[in-house]
Scaffold this motif. Structure first.
Motif, PDB file in Angstrom:
ATOM      1  N   HIS A   1      41.592 108.141 -30.949  1.00  0.00           N
ATOM      2  CA  HIS A   1      42.394 109.305 -31.332  1.00  0.00           C
ATOM      3  C   HIS A   1      41.508 110.397 -31.933  1.00  0.00           C
ATOM      4  O   HIS A   1      41.654 111.585 -31.606  1.00  0.00           O
ATOM      5  N   MET A   2      40.573 110.004 -32.788  1.00  0.00           N
ATOM      6  CA  MET A   2      39.722 110.995 -33.448  1.00  0.00           C
ATOM      7  C   MET A   2      38.639 111.529 -32.505  1.00  0.00           C
ATOM      8  O   MET A   2      38.252 112.693 -32.593  1.00  0.00           O
TER       9      MET A   2
ATOM     10  N   SER B   1      49.766 100.993 -22.338  1.00  0.00           N
ATOM     11  CA  SER B   1      49.082 101.939 -21.457  1.00  0.00           C
ATOM     12  C   SER B   1      47.618 102.093 -21.854  1.00  0.00           C
ATOM     13  O   SER B   1      46.734 102.163 -20.988  1.00  0.00           O
ATOM     14  N   TRP B   2      47.349 102.129 -23.166  1.00  0.00           N
ATOM     15  CA  TRP B   2      45.965 102.223 -23.628  1.00  0.00           C
ATOM     16  C   TRP B   2      45.151 101.037 -23.122  1.00  0.00           C
ATOM     17  O   TRP B   2      44.017 101.202 -22.670  1.00  0.00           O
TER      18      TRP B   2
ATOM     19  N   SER C   1      48.373 109.830 -24.944  1.00  0.00           N
ATOM     20  CA  SER C   1      47.950 108.914 -23.881  1.00  0.00           C
ATOM     21  C   SER C   1      46.536 108.409 -24.086  1.00  0.00           C
ATOM     22  O   SER C   1      46.144 107.372 -23.544  1.00  0.00           O
ATOM     23  N   LEU C   2      45.724 109.138 -24.874  1.00  0.00           N
ATOM     24  CA  LEU C   2      44.306 108.823 -25.122  1.00  0.00           C
ATOM     25  C   LEU C   2      43.476 108.776 -23.843  1.00  0.00           C
ATOM     26  O   LEU C   2      42.369 108.239 -23.823  1.00  0.00           O
ATOM     27  N   THR C   3      43.996 109.365 -22.771  1.00  0.00           N
ATOM     28  CA  THR C   3      43.292 109.332 -21.492  1.00  0.00           C
ATOM     29  C   THR C   3      41.925 109.995 -21.576  1.00  0.00           C
ATOM     30  O   THR C   3      40.918 109.452 -21.095  1.00  0.00           O
TER      31      THR C   3
ATOM     32  N   ALA D   1      40.744  99.203 -17.031  1.00  0.00           N
ATOM     33  CA  ALA D   1      40.400  99.773 -15.739  1.00  0.00           C
ATOM     34  C   ALA D   1      39.118 100.619 -15.804  1.00  0.00           C
ATOM     35  O   ALA D   1      38.336 100.642 -14.842  1.00  0.00           O
ATOM     36  N   LYS D   2      38.869 101.282 -16.944  1.00  0.00           N
ATOM     37  CA  LYS D   2      37.783 102.252 -16.997  1.00  0.00           C
ATOM     38  C   LYS D   2      36.594 101.821 -17.862  1.00  0.00           C
ATOM     39  O   LYS D   2      35.458 102.235 -17.607  1.00  0.00           O
ATOM     40  N   VAL D   3      36.858 101.016 -18.881  1.00  0.00           N
ATOM     41  CA  VAL D   3      35.787 100.661 -19.815  1.00  0.00           C
ATOM     42  C   VAL D   3      35.361  99.209 -19.671  1.00  0.00           C
ATOM     43  O   VAL D   3      34.179  98.901 -19.602  1.00  0.00           O
ATOM     44  N   ALA D   4      36.330  98.312 -19.616  1.00  0.00           N
ATOM     45  CA  ALA D   4      36.018  96.877 -19.636  1.00  0.00           C
ATOM     46  C   ALA D   4      35.604  96.311 -18.306  1.00  0.00           C
ATOM     47  O   ALA D   4      35.109  95.186 -18.224  1.00  0.00           O
ATOM     48  N   GLN D   5      35.769  97.068 -17.220  1.00  0.00           N
ATOM     49  CA  GLN D   5      35.437  96.543 -15.881  1.00  0.00           C
ATOM     50  C   GLN D   5      33.932  96.309 -15.718  1.00  0.00           C
ATOM     51  O   GLN D   5      33.126  96.957 -16.305  1.00  0.00           O
TER      52      GLN D   5
END
Length: 341
Positions: free
Chosen positions: A173-174, A330-331, A185-187, A337-341
């Motif tokens: 968030h920050m 959703s987070w 969404s923190l997208t 999908a984007k970081v842990a893969q």
């Protein structure tokens, strides 16, 4: 500094009026496992002595404790619980907690505003909170913004919290705020972290991991809760606690009444006792909890280890409990999908 004994003596008058009614009664509370020896000395034993009642203390992780409240909804076995604000809201959405009659709490008006009605409809009362900021090696870098976590100076020397931890979403968030994007969404911040994941030493799940990595000089900076600061500031290295220009984030813990409890009057007496200035101060001086009671005054040495003071409290940019509940699945999906893969 006042002794704990003197502080506890000052709280006695709060519940003496209810002593006669409390005789032979049992109050069952559900709490975190953290610092139970200190809570027994400062809160539980003195309350039992004053109220003439028996206090049954049940501990465990939040999932276990919330499940027990839900499983016994028809005939509550827990009278009062302490939880994170978003976990309390999850119980409220299942109609498992009752509004707190705050007009019966003599210490309610002493609380910081952020603690008075964090869920709305007086469904909870905050009793402690913590700041989350960035600890860093002051001889290696200067941290002035949450954006610095993904900057070139820290590449290969930074750790971030996993999104499944209490520190994960607030840190994201920050980072998003530093990017000019505060969408819940923190997208944007998740994508930013994904773009730098090869420069991040680890995505930690326990603050103890960080202390070891910092001691081994494998990392120079990481977001942490203020409650973990002592393990860094005394590690023999030049350490600092950042005051980023975007502010600090953190978390709030609250007290709730279970719906249908037969011991609401006694639970309210216990809440009031816990929120009183002497008890909140004794817990603060024992470095157990940061005080939600604005009357508490502690030494600079004690304050260094806490989230303390009106200015600090005002600086906290907390994720609203509803936003946390509505978005955490959703987070996690985005993170996987984007970081842990």
């Amino acid at each position: 500094m006042k002794t704990t004994a003197a502080l506890l003596a000052g709280a006695s008058a709060l519940v003496l009026a209810g002593q006669a009614q409390a005789q032979d009664k049992t109050l069952t509370i559900s709490v975190y496992s953290f610092a139970q020896d200190e809570f027994k000395t400062i809160v539980y034993d003195p309350f039992e002595e004053i109220c003439g009642c028996e206090l049954v203390v049940e501990t465990g992780n939040s999932v276990e404790r919330m499940s027990k409240i839900e499983a016994n909804a028809a005939a509550p076995v827990i009278d009062m619980a302490v939880l994170s604000a978003h976990d309390a809201l999850a119980l409220a959405r299942k109609d498992l907690i009752a509004p707190v009659p705050v007009d019966q709490l003599s210490n309610y008006d002493k609380l910081y505003d952020v603690a008075k009605d964090p869920l709305g409809d007086n469904l909870a009362v905050g009793y402690t909170f913590y700041a989350t900021s960035i600890v860093y090696r002051s001889d290696k870098v200067t941290v002035e913004s949450w954006a610095d976590l993904l900057g070139p100076e820290l590449a290969g020397n930074v750790a971030l919290p996993d999104v499944t931890t209490n520190q994960g979403p607030p840190a994201l968030h920050m980072i998003g705020k530093a990017m000019g994007d505060q969408d819940p969404s923190l997208t944007a911040p998740i994508e930013a972290v994904a773009g730098h994941k090869d420069e991040i030493v680890t995505f930690y799940v326990r603050s103890s991991q960080l202390a070891q990595l910092m001691q081994q000089e494998e990392i120079w900076a990481a977001p942490v809760g203020r409650f973990a600061w002592a393990s860094f500031k005394d590690n023999g290295l030049p350490m600092a606690w950042a005051t980023p220009k975007e502010g600090q984030t953190g978390g709030l813990n609250v007290m709730v009444l279970t719906k249908g409890s037969a011991n609401q009057e006694l639970a309210l007496q216990f809440m009031d006792f816990w929120l009183s200035t002497p008890i909140q101060q004794a817990l603060a001086e024992a470095l157990v909890d940061s005080p939600a009671n604005a009357e508490v005054q502690v030494s600079d040495e004690v304050a260094e280890n806490l989230t303390y003071g009106a200015e600090t409290v005002k600086s906290l940019d907390l994720i609203p409990p509803a936003v946390m509940l509505d978005n955490r699945e959703s987070w996690l999906e985005q993170w996987n999908a984007k970081v842990a893969q």
